[in-house]
Design a protein around this motif. Structure first.
Motif, short mmCIF file in Angstrom:
data_model
loop_
_atom_site.label_atom_id
_atom_site.label_comp_id
_atom_site.label_asym_id
_atom_site.label_seq_id
_atom_site.Cartn_x
_atom_site.Cartn_y
_atom_site.Cartn_z
N LYS A 28 0.82 -1.20 0.00
CA LYS A 28 0.00 0.00 0.00
C LYS A 28 0.86 1.25 0.00
O LYS A 28 0.46 2.28 -0.54
CB LYS A 28 -0.93 0.00 1.21
N ARG A 29 2.03 1.17 0.64
CA ARG A 29 2.89 2.35 0.69
C ARG A 29 3.53 2.64 -0.66
O ARG A 29 4.05 3.72 -0.88
CB ARG A 29 3.98 2.15 1.75
N THR A 30 3.53 1.66 -1.57
CA THR A 30 4.10 1.91 -2.89
C THR A 30 3.04 2.43 -3.85
O THR A 30 3.38 2.78 -4.99
CB THR A 30 4.70 0.62 -3.47
N GLN A 31 1.77 2.49 -3.43
CA GLN A 31 0.68 2.85 -4.32
C GLN A 31 0.13 4.22 -3.99
O GLN A 31 0.25 4.72 -2.87
CB GLN A 31 -0.46 1.82 -4.20
N ALA A 32 -0.50 4.84 -5.00
CA ALA A 32 -1.21 6.08 -4.75
C ALA A 32 -2.44 5.79 -3.90
O ALA A 32 -2.98 4.68 -3.91
CB ALA A 32 -1.63 6.71 -6.08
N SER A 33 -2.89 6.79 -3.13
CA SER A 33 -4.06 6.59 -2.28
C SER A 33 -5.34 6.62 -3.12
O SER A 33 -5.38 7.18 -4.21
CB SER A 33 -4.12 7.69 -1.21
#
Length: 372
Positions: A28-33
């Motif tokens: 999730k930290r590598t992805q856009a929100s």
């Protein structure tokens, strides 16, 4: 009373929300929100103009085709890595990143003229690869080209909810000496790479910025290895030399021992000296810089056998507080069990007790170069 209860409930909700937020996993930290529902929508042929004049309604939209670079380097939706670019961490003095964008290269600039520069960098690379259990192959000696073999790394993220990232890569490493014969370059070219977070396969194109990020992370890990190795070698080189202790004053103008050595060296060597002086360690805290030791009274025979002047302190526990002084010296302050400083006379007598065993050796070797 009801108001206090309401505030307590609000505070509990805020704390719970904070904890839940902190549990975000690696992928999730590598992805856009936000959601990625836009990937599954249907194109509408009518535009809802709302209050905008009818002339704005149109059924044809000018959507430019993707460029060749966008098609080659681009990823869709949740595969887009939004982490910031990796940056070089020059933990070794004199290491800089080359400004060129076509390849990932670092320069080592701290060598002396009479050293074999490229051999030093080659040794570092081979030692690091051995540490990573890789099986490198030297493809060329001039210039030095090394195929790393499979390099594996494992990292763990998170606290409440842990996530393990596994990386596997093959790298080609090129070492070259600059024309000035004072600098050596190391070029890293990743050949293949996989990154997996638990059961999630992180997508990577191995081109442009994504490729450079992988290569810089490899260099950072190697420099961290070199830094730790350098520190261990420095400690080992001084293991057999005595602590250069003088009698002086700390930053609070209290009578103290002044050691002509850095904190880490003093911290490593002091326990053996305390044990010789009949102080048995009870507790220690490196972050706070203190030892807690119990002094055990000894007879005359003990002091004679260990070539020490007798110590006349009362049996009990004492704090030995270390402090870093300007210029790199270390202060040693003696405190009783209530953390009250010992008298000037007591500190002086403790110093004089080690004269024959330590101080005279230092004077013979002219190690006390810094005056009080």
């Amino acid at each position: 009373m009801n108001r206090q209860k309401a505030l307590t409930q609000i505070a509990s909700v805020v704390i719970l929300a904070t904890v839940v937020t902190g549990c975000t996993r690696f992928e999730k930290r590598t992805q856009a929100s936000g959601e990625f529902d836009y990937q599954n929508v249907e194109l509408k042929d009518k535009f809802d103009h709302g209050d905008i004049p009818q002339i704005e309604q149109r059924s044809v939209f000018d959507i430019k085709p993707l460029t060749e670079d966008q098609q080659t380097l681009g990823l869709m939706g949740e595969d887009v890595d939004v982490r910031p670019p990796a940056q070089l961490m020059p933990v070794l003095e004199g290491v800089i990143l080359d400004s060129g964008k076509s390849q990932t290269k670092v320069w080592f600039n701290t060598f002396k003229a009479d050293n074999d520069h490229s051999k030093k960098v080659e040794d570092l690379v081979l030692q690091f690869l051995a540490y990573k259990n890789a099986t490198p192959t030297i493809q060329s000696e001039s210039p030095i080209i090394i195929d790393s073999g499979l390099v594996k790394s494992e990292r763990t993220y998170g606290s409440l909810s842990k996530s393990t990232v596994l990386e596997e890569g093959l790298y080609q490493l090129k070492i070259a000496t600059a024309p000035d014969n004072h600098s050596v370059s190391l070029t890293v070219d990743v050949q293949s790479y996989q990154e997996k977070n638990d059961d999630y396969q992180v997508q990577n194109t191995l081109q442009a910025r994504a490729k450079r990020n992988v290569e810089i992370r490899f260099i950072n890990e190697m420099l961290q290895f070199a830094n730790i190795k350098q520190q261990l070698e420095a400690i080992q080189a001084t293991d057999n030399s005595p602590l250069p202790i003088k009698l002086g004053f700390d930053d609070n103008h209290q009578t103290a021992w002044i050691v002509d050595a850095e904190f880490l060296e003093t911290w490593a060597k002091l326990p053996s000296l305390l044990n010789l002086m009949s102080f048995k360690l009870v507790d220690s805290d490196k972050n706070l810089g203190y030892f807690l030791a119990r002094f055990v009274e000894q007879d005359t025979e003990y002091w004679q056998e260990n070539k020490l002047n007798p110590i006349t302190l009362e049996g009990g526990e004492y704090f030995i507080q270390l402090g870093e002084l300007v210029g790199g010296d270390t202060s040693i302050t003696w405190l009783d069990e209530d953390k009250k400083p010992l008298t000037n006379q007591q500190v002086t007598e403790l110093y004089l007790s080690i004269t024959d065993n330590v101080r005279s050796v230092i004077l013979d070797k002219d190690s006390q170069t810094k005056p009080l």
